[in-house]
Design a protein around this motif. Structure first.
Motif, PDB file in Angstrom:
ATOM      1  N   LEU A 157       0.813  -1.218   0.000  1.00 11.07           N
ATOM      2  CA  LEU A 157       0.000   0.000   0.000  1.00 11.07           C
ATOM      3  C   LEU A 157       0.847   1.269   0.000  1.00 11.07           C
ATOM      4  CD1 LEU A 157      -2.831  -0.924   2.545  1.00 11.07           C
ATOM      5  CD2 LEU A 157      -2.960  -0.914   0.049  1.00 11.07           C
ATOM      6  N   ALA A 158       2.191   1.106   0.032  1.00 11.45           N
ATOM      7  CA  ALA A 158       3.112   2.256   0.051  1.00 11.45           C
ATOM      8  C   ALA A 158       2.834   3.149   1.253  1.00 11.45           C
ATOM      9  CB  ALA A 158       3.025   3.044  -1.257  1.00 11.45           C
ATOM     10  N   ILE A 159       2.669   2.534   2.443  1.00 13.45           N
ATOM     11  CA  ILE A 159       2.425   3.274   3.673  1.00 13.45           C
ATOM     12  C   ILE A 159       3.739   3.883   4.155  1.00 13.45           C
ATOM     13  CG2 ILE A 159       1.626   3.111   6.063  1.00 13.45           C
ATOM     14  CD1 ILE A 159      -0.573   2.733   3.981  1.00 13.45           C
ATOM     15  N   PRO A 160       3.780   5.147   4.537  1.00  9.58           N
ATOM     16  CA  PRO A 160       5.021   5.758   5.048  1.00  9.58           C
ATOM     17  C   PRO A 160       5.522   5.035   6.306  1.00  9.58           C
ATOM     18  CG  PRO A 160       3.388   7.449   4.536  1.00  9.58           C
ATOM     19  CD  PRO A 160       2.680   6.141   4.435  1.00  9.58           C
ATOM     20  N   ASP A 161       6.835   4.960   6.450  1.00  8.51           N
ATOM     21  CA  ASP A 161       7.440   4.290   7.602  1.00  8.51           C
ATOM     22  C   ASP A 161       6.995   4.927   8.922  1.00  8.51           C
ATOM     23  OD1 ASP A 161       8.734   2.599   5.882  1.00  8.51           O
ATOM     24  OD2 ASP A 161      10.631   3.707   5.913  1.00  8.51           O
ATOM     25  N   GLU A 162       6.857   6.241   8.923  1.00  8.16           N
ATOM     26  CA  GLU A 162       6.460   6.930  10.154  1.00  8.16           C
ATOM     27  C   GLU A 162       5.062   6.510  10.587  1.00  8.16           C
ATOM     28  OE1 GLU A 162       5.829  11.492  11.851  1.00  8.16           O
ATOM     29  OE2 GLU A 162       6.580  11.162   9.815  1.00  8.16           O
ATOM     30  N   THR A 163       4.136   6.363   9.614  1.00 13.34           N
ATOM     31  CA  THR A 163       2.776   5.931   9.933  1.00 13.34           C
ATOM     32  C   THR A 163       2.785   4.511  10.477  1.00 13.34           C
ATOM     33  OG1 THR A 163       1.865   7.351   8.199  1.00 13.34           O
ATOM     34  CG2 THR A 163       0.468   5.559   8.986  1.00 13.34           C
ATOM     35  N   TYR A 164       3.567   3.640   9.848  1.00  8.39           N
ATOM     36  CA  TYR A 164       3.658   2.248  10.312  1.00  8.39           C
ATOM     37  C   TYR A 164       4.180   2.204  11.740  1.00  8.39           C
ATOM     38  CZ  TYR A 164       4.816  -2.714  10.429  1.00  8.39           C
ATOM     39  OH  TYR A 164       4.879  -4.041  10.772  1.00  8.39           O
ATOM     40  N   LYS A 165       5.211   2.993  12.031  1.00  5.54           N
ATOM     41  CA  LYS A 165       5.800   2.996  13.375  1.00  5.54           C
ATOM     42  C   LYS A 165       4.792   3.500  14.406  1.00  5.54           C
ATOM     43  CE  LYS A 165       9.473   2.767  16.132  1.00  5.54           C
ATOM     44  NZ  LYS A 165       8.889   3.251  17.378  1.00  5.54           N
ATOM     45  N   GLN A 166       4.022   4.517  14.073  1.00  4.54           N
ATOM     46  CA  GLN A 166       3.023   5.035  15.008  1.00  4.54           C
ATOM     47  C   GLN A 166       1.963   3.982  15.310  1.00  4.54           C
ATOM     48  OE1 GLN A 166       1.614   8.529  12.987  1.00  4.54           O
ATOM     49  NE2 GLN A 166       3.308   9.823  13.673  1.00  4.54           N
ATOM     50  N   LEU A 167       1.495   3.270  14.288  1.00  6.53           N
ATOM     51  CA  LEU A 167       0.489   2.227  14.492  1.00  6.53           C
ATOM     52  C   LEU A 167       1.064   1.057  15.278  1.00  6.53           C
ATOM     53  CD1 LEU A 167      -1.135   2.274  10.936  1.00  6.53           C
ATOM     54  CD2 LEU A 167      -2.212   3.018  13.076  1.00  6.53           C
ATOM     55  N   GLU A 168       2.322   0.730  15.016  1.00  4.61           N
ATOM     56  CA  GLU A 168       2.978  -0.344  15.751  1.00  4.61           C
ATOM     57  C   GLU A 168       3.090   0.002  17.235  1.00  4.61           C
ATOM     58  OE1 GLU A 168       6.860  -3.150  15.015  1.00  4.61           O
ATOM     59  OE2 GLU A 168       7.133  -0.985  14.861  1.00  4.61           O
ATOM     60  N   ASP A 169       3.499   1.232  17.540  1.00  9.57           N
ATOM     61  CA  ASP A 169       3.617   1.664  18.934  1.00  9.57           C
ATOM     62  C   ASP A 169       2.258   1.671  19.632  1.00  9.57           C
ATOM     63  OD1 ASP A 169       6.333   1.959  18.605  1.00  9.57           O
ATOM     64  OD2 ASP A 169       6.256   4.133  18.304  1.00  9.57           O
ATOM     65  N   LYS A 170       1.215   2.013  18.904  1.00 11.55           N
ATOM     66  CA  LYS A 170      -0.117   2.121  19.502  1.00 11.55           C
ATOM     67  C   LYS A 170      -0.759   0.764  19.739  1.00 11.55           C
ATOM     68  CE  LYS A 170      -4.742   4.025  18.650  1.00 11.55           C
ATOM     69  NZ  LYS A 170      -5.594   4.812  17.709  1.00 11.55           N
ATOM     70  N   HIS A 171      -0.668  -0.155  18.764  1.00  9.65           N
ATOM     71  CA  HIS A 171      -1.430  -1.398  18.830  1.00  9.65           C
ATOM     72  C   HIS A 171      -0.611  -2.612  19.262  1.00  9.65           C
ATOM     73  CE1 HIS A 171      -5.007   0.394  17.007  1.00  9.65           C
ATOM     74  NE2 HIS A 171      -4.223   0.959  16.098  1.00  9.65           N
ATOM     75  N   LEU A 172       0.637  -2.712  18.828  1.00 12.33           N
ATOM     76  CA  LEU A 172       1.409  -3.933  19.065  1.00 12.33           C
ATOM     77  C   LEU A 172       2.323  -3.847  20.274  1.00 12.33           C
ATOM     78  CD1 LEU A 172       2.423  -5.058  15.462  1.00 12.33           C
ATOM     79  CD2 LEU A 172       0.256  -5.329  16.675  1.00 12.33           C
ATOM     80  N   LYS A 173       3.011  -2.714  20.453  1.00  9.52           N
ATOM     81  CA  LYS A 173       4.015  -2.618  21.508  1.00  9.52           C
ATOM     82  C   LYS A 173       3.448  -2.898  22.911  1.00  9.52           C
ATOM     83  CE  LYS A 173       7.864  -1.961  19.364  1.00  9.52           C
ATOM     84  NZ  LYS A 173       8.591  -0.687  19.296  1.00  9.52           N
ATOM     85  N   PRO A 174       2.250  -2.403  23.277  1.00  7.11           N
ATOM     86  CA  PRO A 174       1.740  -2.739  24.618  1.00  7.11           C
ATOM     87  C   PRO A 174       1.559  -4.244  24.817  1.00  7.11           C
ATOM     88  CG  PRO A 174       0.537  -0.863  23.702  1.00  7.11           C
ATOM     89  CD  PRO A 174       1.386  -1.399  22.593  1.00  7.11           C
ATOM     90  N   ILE A 175       1.091  -4.946  23.780  1.00  9.60           N
ATOM     91  CA  ILE A 175       0.904  -6.398  23.893  1.00  9.60           C
ATOM     92  C   ILE A 175       2.257  -7.093  23.984  1.00  9.60           C
ATOM     93  CG2 ILE A 175      -0.029  -8.436  22.726  1.00  9.60           C
ATOM     94  CD1 ILE A 175      -2.078  -6.598  21.402  1.00  9.60           C
TER      95      ILE A 175
END
Length: 349
Positions: A157-175
């Motif tokens: 989808l050509a998602i920017p790296d910064e957007t991916y990192k923000q979503l990763e920190d929000k949804h995956l990192k706590p788990i």
């Protein structure tokens, strides 16, 4: 705000196609047919988000009920934002994609879905990858295969790296943090949580560990919740263990656990009104060097060494600036103190 702008653009485009009616002559008929084709392309692009979500949900080999519920809830919320004249068509198209995707999503279908999505504004593609992250996190477990699916979708989808990192920190990192600090994560998952690539050379891994140690140490000092502080403390221990393994090539030996000795006689209860003696435990007193560097004396030697590495990097960074003589002398004194403390802590391992 970006998502709202993307939705406005989408709604205006859909209204144009819904409101445009083909005329009676041949030319108008061709124009109407073209508009209908464009409308179908846009519906296909929107419903492709369901295919992407289902692909990531199946990343661990199983479509959990919580993941499916997240997918349907997201569809319902999205359709509600659309004007009434177009919501039913979008709902039908998305539901059709869900039913097809429940039987499995092949690599070819995923590529077609992402290709269709790329015709949408970037804001809406970011909504799709956000849906994928929500679905993966719905069952409170994150596997390496699911992370690989998210990375593949983001690339297609050509998602920017910064957007991916923000979503990763929000949804995956706590788990991942909960799994790492509760003992249910293996070594590779712990390294992935710390942002370490197994292919990196030793020096780069150590530098990343130093950065992560400084981050979790600062977080532990700022949070007030006991659970979060315990998680940060455990992460500092994990960082120290990984650092020792990288330096020595062997896993650190866990401290022996000694069970409490059984008491042969019951402890007498104090009589009512008798004040209980309270043993005042004095706090540890640091040396002059430890006070200067700000070492937490409650940390074990391995974590203190990792903290010294982070502080040494910080003080050396200050030395590269144009400093007045007193500030430069303070930096030199701090670096000397770090070297002395490192010798002391290494002897305690």
């Amino acid at each position: 705000m970006g998502y709202i702008i993307g939705l406005v653009v989408l709604i205006l485009g859909l209204k144009f196609y819904f409101d445009s009616q083909p005329g009676s002559n041949g030319s108008s008929g061709d124009a109407g047919s073209s508009r209908q084709g464009k409308l179908q392309e846009m519906l296909d692009a929107l419903s492709a988000s369901m295919t992407v979500g289902a692909f990531c949900a199946l990343g661990d080999g199983n479509l959990d009920n919580r993941e499916l519920a997240t997918l349907r809830r997201w569809k319902t919320d999205f359709v509600k934002r659309m004007p009434s004249e177009m919501s039913s068509a979008i709902d039908r198209a998305m539901e059709t994609e869900i039913q097809i995707s429940l039987r499995g999503v092949s690599e070819d279908r995923l590529h077609r879905a992402c290709l269709q999505q790329k015709s949408l504004p970037m804001e809406l593609r970011c909504m799709t990858i956000g849906l994928a992250f929500e679905i993966v996190a719905a069952d409170k477990k994150v596997t390496s295969s699911e992370v690989a699916c998210l990375q593949k979708v983001a690339r297609l989808l050509a998602i920017p790296d910064e957007t991916y990192k923000q979503l990763e920190d929000k949804h995956l990192k706590p788990i991942q943090l909960t799994a790492a600090t509760s003992g249910s994560a293996n070594a590779s998952e712990q390294e992935r949580l710390l942002g370490i690539d197994p292919a990196w050379p030793k020096e780069r891994k150590l530098a990343q560990l130093t950065s992560e140690f400084a981050k979790y140490n600062a977080r532990m000092q700022s949070v007030r919740d006991d659970t979060q502080r315990a998680q940060c403390r455990r992460m500092l221990e994990i960082i120290a263990e990984i650092r020792e393994e990288i330096l020595t090539g062997r896993k650190p030996t866990p401290p022996p656990t000694t069970p409490p000795k059984p008491t042969t006689q019951p402890t007498p209860r104090p009589t009512p009104g008798t004040p209980r003696p309270t043993a005042a435990i004095p706090p540890p007193v640091g040396s002059k060097d430890e006070i200067l560097i700000g070492v937490d004396l409650n940390l074990p030697p391995r974590q203190r060494l990792a903290f010294l590495d982070a502080e040494e990097t910080r003080w050396k960074g200050r030395m590269t600036n144009q400093l007045p003589a007193p500030a430069k002398a303070k930096c030199e004194a701090a670096l000397l103190a770090i070297r002395r403390l490192r010798n002391v802590y290494q002897s305690q391992l």
